[in-house]
Design an enzyme around this catalytic site. Structure first.
Site: not given
Length: 269
Positions: A105, A166, A192-193, A214-215
């Site tokens: 990635k 994040g 993301a986000g 992830n986050t």
């Protein structure tokens, strides 16, 4: 009778088939136990790992790679922490030596405040890595032109952001993502986000092929429970996409028949 998502509806990346359309990250978990529980609950089959954030100098020290079953999951190393194309290429080659996998990635992020990907550096890194035999999954802004050029270059997917990394702001780039989905012939992975499972469900309903989270999982009060919620959100979004939503209309339409309805009889005074 409950109807499940068809078994013949795999996510296909570079010829490999996956049942799950939820990819997960390994950063920001409070403990390895939290990470292991979240991975299991998510049903994921693709796990991304930031190679530059591993301590590879001490072979006796365990890293996150020691807590993942390599026979069960596709390890997707990433180039997080790289500010230039050159750094990303170097890190990708290091990742291939460490993991034995040619999947990567690509992240090229020079701005430490907003963490937005560099389109020029990303393109340059992808160009070099594809020539070097890598299966390249590039993280990009939701730029339809760049997405098309990366696909033409030979990238295995495109991975547009929903909002800054994040941030948990959700999908702020829906219109651009919709254009990318319309034009793409490779899987579109929204990355993301995302903050809550409804964000994942929304983009899967739009026709995105997968999401990477992830986050939102790692920093939840209960990561495993949130991972399960994201799994269900992804499944719901994909099922809704396959079902085909009703058309939007400008005005209200009665949901019950309006023809052949018997008149209401009024009682005489």
């Amino acid at each position: 009778m409950q109807t499940a998502v068809p078994q013949d509806d795999p996510l296909v990346i570079a010829g490999r088939k996956f049942r799950s359309r939820l990819m997960t990250g390994t950063g920001k978990h409070r403990s390895m136990d939290d990470l292991a529980a979240a991975v299991k609950a998510s049903g994921t089959e693709i796990i991304t790992v930031a190679i530059r954030r591993l301590n590879l100098d001490n072979p006796n020290e365990k890293t996150v790679l020691d807590y993942i079953d390599w026979d069960r999951y596709q390890i997707l190393p990433n180039t997080a922490g790289c500010k230039t194309a050159e750094e990303a290429v170097f890190t990708a080659r290091l990742a291939r030596e460490v993991t034995g996998s040619n999947w990567i990635k690509v992240e090229v992020i020079p701005d430490p405040k907003y963490l937005l990907p560099d389109p020029v550096g990303t393109f340059e890194a992808c160009q070099k890595l594809i020539k070097d035999g890598f299966v390249v999954l590039p993280y990009i802004h939701a730029d339809p032109v760049l997405a098309q050029r990366l696909e033409d270059l030979g990238c295995a997917t495109v991975m547009p952001l929903g909002s800054p990394i994040g941030s948990g702001q959700g999908i702020l780039t829906a219109e651009e993502i919709a254009i990318i989905i319309e034009r793409a012939s490779v899987p579109v992975v929204v990355d993301a986000g995302l903050g809550v499972p409804s964000d994942a469900s929304r983009v899967l309903e739009m026709g995105a092929d997968a999401v990477l989270v992830n986050t939102a999982i790692a920093q939840a009060r209960n990561p495993a429970l949130m991972a399960e919620a994201f799994r269900l959100g992804v499944e719901a979004g994909r099922t809704a996409f396959l079902a085909g939503r009703m058309p939007r209309r400008e005005a209200a339409v009665a949901s019950s028949p309006t023809e052949g309805v018997a008149p209401v009889l009024r009682a005489s005074a």
